[in-house]
Every structure is written in C-alpha cells, then in structure tokens.
Design an enzyme around this catalytic site. Structure first.
Site, PDB file in Angstrom:
ATOM      1  CG  ASP A 229      -1.602  10.533  -0.800  1.00  0.00           C
ATOM      2  OD1 ASP A 229      -1.903  11.895  -0.749  1.00  0.00           O
ATOM      3  OD2 ASP A 229      -2.760   9.945  -0.425  1.00  0.00           O
TER       4      ASP A 229
ATOM      5  NE  ARG B 245      -1.747  -2.781   3.049  1.00  0.00           N
ATOM      6  CZ  ARG B 245      -1.862  -1.911   1.781  1.00  0.00           C
ATOM      7  NH1 ARG B 245      -1.023  -1.941   0.745  1.00  0.00           N
ATOM      8  NH2 ARG B 245      -2.966  -1.528   1.459  1.00  0.00           N
TER       9      ARG B 245
ATOM     10  CG  ASP C 296      -3.337  -1.452   5.033  1.00  0.00           C
ATOM     11  OD1 ASP C 296      -3.547  -2.618   5.077  1.00  0.00           O
ATOM     12  OD2 ASP C 296      -3.996  -0.910   4.128  1.00  0.00           O
TER      13      ASP C 296
ATOM     14  CB  SER D 243      -9.409   5.320   0.783  1.00  0.00           C
ATOM     15  OG  SER D 243      -8.319   4.438   0.966  1.00  0.00           O
TER      16      SER D 243
HETATM   17  N1  ARG Z   1      -9.801  -2.386   6.084  1.00  0.00           N
HETATM   18  C1  ARG Z   1      -9.070  -3.331   5.423  1.00  0.00           C
HETATM   19  C2  ARG Z   1      -8.351  -3.927   5.885  1.00  0.00           C
HETATM   20  O1  ARG Z   1      -7.573  -3.332   6.947  1.00  0.00           O
HETATM   21  C3  ARG Z   1      -8.793  -2.527   3.937  1.00  0.00           C
HETATM   22  C4  ARG Z   1      -7.798  -1.577   3.974  1.00  0.00           C
HETATM   23  C5  ARG Z   1      -7.443  -1.220   2.547  1.00  0.00           C
HETATM   24  N2  ARG Z   1      -7.365   0.335   2.249  1.00  0.00           N
HETATM   25  C6  ARG Z   1      -7.919   0.931   1.700  1.00  0.00           C
HETATM   26  N3  ARG Z   1      -7.325   2.353   1.323  1.00  0.00           N
HETATM   27  N4  ARG Z   1      -9.280   0.835   1.296  1.00  0.00           N
HETATM   28  O2  ARG Z   1      -7.369  -4.861   5.471  1.00  0.00           O
END
Ligand code: ARG
Length: 411
Positions: free
Chosen positions: A14, A95, A124, A175
């Site tokens: 991506d 992040r 995110d 993912s």
């Molecule tokens: N839901 C978790 C959070 O908001 C993990 C998100 C991670 N992203 C992924 N592509 N699995 O911190």
C-alpha cells in the site's frame, strides 16, 4: 518550488504504491520515511532502496528501536498500560514515535504535508494526525487510502502496471501491525467473533498447550523499569526482546478481545505481547509491595486514564504529560526484584525482594516476632463501623429488624 509530502513508509504494497499515487494525485514530490520500532522483517536499507525505486525523491530511515523502548514502552510499563484491562497499547504507542520522526523529516526536507497509509475506520489515523498536528501545527495530513481512493485492488493493479519492485500476489488475510512491544492482528475470519484464532494468527508466541519446561526469570527493576534479567544488565530494548523470546516460547501474552475503538466501532483484535505482559505482571507485583495503599489505589485510576488518553491518540497532550509526572513520582521506590515463572501461557510471580518494600515481616507475621498491637484493632473497628451501624439503627427504628431471611438453619 514543487510541493513536498512526507509519507510514512512501511515497505509494503500500500505505501509503496502510495508514493506514485500521491505524486500523480497532487503533483507533489514524495519523501518516504520508514521508522524502525522493532517490527522485524527487511533491513532498513532494503526498505529505503525500494522507496526510491518506487519513485520517492528522498528516502529516510530511522532506527528508533531504543527510543521507542525507553521513551514509549517503559512509560507504558510504569502505567501498567492495558486498554480495556487487556490490550498493552502496542500500536497506540508506536504512532506517536513514528509521528515525531515524520514531523522532523517534514521540517528537514521542507515538506508541507504528511501522509500515512491508514484507513478512515481505525484509531491509527487519529493517533498519527493528532500527534502530527501537535508537533507540527503548520503541517497538513493526507491519507491516500482514505482521501485519494487508493483501494487494495487499485494498489495491486498500479504496482503491476508500473512494475514496482513489490510482491502483489502474497495474500495475507490479516491486517498486522507489529513492533517490539507486541503484535496486533485483525480482519479476515477473525471478523466473525465466534471464530477462535487459528495457529497461523500467531507469530511472537508458541502454543501454550505444548509448552517446554518452566522458565524462571528474575527481573530487577529500578524506579519502575527493568534494568537486569537474571542479574545481567540490560537496556530497555534488550529486556523486552529477551522476554519476548522467553515468554513467547511459553505462549505467554496471547490476547483475544472485542475492543472499543475511538471511532465508535467495536472490533475483534488478537494480540501477542509476551515480553510486555510478563513485565507488566512483574511490575504490578513490585508496586504491590512498594506503593503505599492509598497511593496504589489512586494510581490505578491514573493508570487507566493515562491508558485511555494514549489509546485515543493524546500522547503529546497536556493531561497525558501531567499524568506522566504523577506516575513518575510514584515510581521513586518501585525498585527491587521479581522472580517470575513463565510456563504454559502464564507468567506467575514466585518471589519479590526490595530494599524499598513496605512489606514488614514483623507486622505481618502470626508467629513469634509479631510487633503489631492487636488490642488497638478493637477501637479502630468500633469507630470505622460506626456510621454504618448508626444508619442500621435508624433503619431498625423505622422499619424493624434487618432482614436475615435466607441465612441460618433452613426449616
Ligand atoms: N486496534 C488496535 C489499536 O487501535 C490495533 C490496530 C493495529 N492495526 C492493524 N492493522 N492491525 O491500537
């Protein structure tokens, strides 16, 4: 001068496609920035070269592993950071550190905008953009997947048409986001919340059902952070990495929850955080013996609020900084050793030892050496129970004796 955009680059399909996609959609030059937070995989140099091959005018890679471990994972440990009592904030804490490097790169390369690969449905995007706005208020943010209609299928077509040096066939149903603090897995069949996770979901942990012999580790803490494992001095990063291996081999730290996202969606997530979960178990117990009772009770509330702020993308907010100050102050005496047994999916505390402990053997013992004056307990209880007793006497005066039905000998 041509506009410049800094893109948070992972090296995957991506964001590789996003380089050309953003350039075509906006006419800007794209600078790819990859930040290593211990996600493993390819070397930074390989990732850097791919960004250039995909059309980036500059590519910048940062090894932020120690910074991430010391300045993001350790504060999370000190706060016993578990969102919804379960999730150790794996993605939520990466992040802000990535954002910091993006903003620095934007300023260094004279970019006006920062781009990231998040969708419009998750946390995110919020964490990136709130952090970026806070650290670089002059910067704009765009997300090609969300704002420029870059779907997965279009990404595959684009990569094929432009012959980009990136795998388009590998079909991972999940993912995944991972770093040294843990690993997050979502989508695919996990979206049916009745489905249990299959073996292929996991990577940081082995199946706890087939665990090797128990592994006992002694973690030495200094003011709430690990400084040695089994007596060997370690950095924060080394402590996490070593415990990831050892606790991971025992299947410690698997988490499967339906979680409340900031954007209002409930989502199914599977996490693995063997080192983090082992360390949090040890840290909590060390706090149990070193924090005074009221301080410990209040810290639980602070920890929870801290965790919510961090989950919600407020890492660089004033309230988070205020709570950090409180938490740091509480850690003054959280030093000592915890002996932890890692086995078959569990991290169990076996022993604790601390020069700054509040545990007093002579107060606690029922054997000889008891220094506690038991006679003072009676007066304490009389006064402590007085208000409830007074209220109960009023109840009896107005409505008769307390109802004890269900208790006592059944006739
Ligand atoms: N839901 C978790 C959070 O908001 C993990 C998100 C991670 N992203 C992924 N592509 N699995 O911190």
């Amino acid at each position: 001068m041509t506009d410049r955009i800094v893109l948070a680059y992972s090296g995957g399909l991506d964001t590789s496609v996003a380089i050309g996609w953003i350039a075509e959609a906006t006419g800007a030059e794209v600078i790819a920035v990859a930040v290593d937070v211990g996600q493993g995989g390819e070397s930074l140099e390989t990732v850097r070269q791919r960004a250039l091959d995909c059309g980036a005018v500059e590519a910048y890679v940062a090894d932020a592993r120690d910074e991430f471990a010391e300045q993001y994972c350790m504060p999370t440990l000190r706060a016993n950071g578990l969102y919804m009592d379960a999730y150790p904030l794996v993605s939520a804490i990466s992040r802000p550190v990535i954002s910091k490097h993006l903003v620095a790169a934007a300023q260094q390369f004279g970019a006006t905008t920062v781009a990231h690969g998040c969708t419009g449905k998750g946390n995110d995007q919020v964490r990136f953009e709130v952090s970026i706005q806070t650290l670089g208020p002059e910067l704009k943010c765009i997300a090609p997947v969300r704002d420029l209609a870059l779907t997965r299928d279009k990404a595959i077509d684009y990569a094929t048409a432009h012959d980009l040096p990136i795998e388009t066939t590998k079909k991972n149903p999940f993912s995944i986001d991972q770093n040294v603090w843990g690993r997050a897995v979502e989508t695919g069949f996990l979206e049916d919340i009745w489905n249990g996770p299959t073996k292929d979901v996991y990577d940081y942990t082995d199946d706890p059902a087939f665990a090797p012999a128990p592994d006992v580790v002694t973690i030495t803490f200094d003011q709430g952070v690990p400084v040695a494992l089994d007596g060997e001095t370690v950095t924060a990063l080394q402590a996490i990495e070593q415990l990831n291996r050892r606790a991971g081999a025992q299947g410690v730290g698997r988490i499967d929850i339906v979680e409340d996202r900031l954007v209002g969606i409930k989502s199914r997530e599977v996490y693995e955080a063997p080192g983090a979960m082992a360390m949090i178990a040890a840290h909590r117990e060390l706090e149990n013996i070193t924090l005074e009772r009221e301080q410990a009770r209040f810290k639980k509330t602070v920890d929870q609020r801290w965790t919510e702020l961090v989950y919600d993308g407020q890492w660089f907010s004033p309230l988070k900084a205020n709570l950090d100050a409180f938490i740091d102050e509480t850690q003054k005496y959280v030093s000592g050793e915890i002996r932890l047994e890692l086995h078959a999916g569990r991290a169990t505390v076996l022993g604790r030892r601390s020069e700054t402990s509040l545990y007093d053997f002579n107060l606690a013992t029922y054997d000889t050496g008891d220094t506690f004056d038991q006679s003072s307990a009676r007066g304490f209880i009389d006064i402590y129970g007085l208000s409830a007793k007074t209220a109960s006497q009023r109840e009896e005066r107005l409505h008769g004796k307390p109802d004890l039905s269900g208790a006592g000998v059944q006739k």
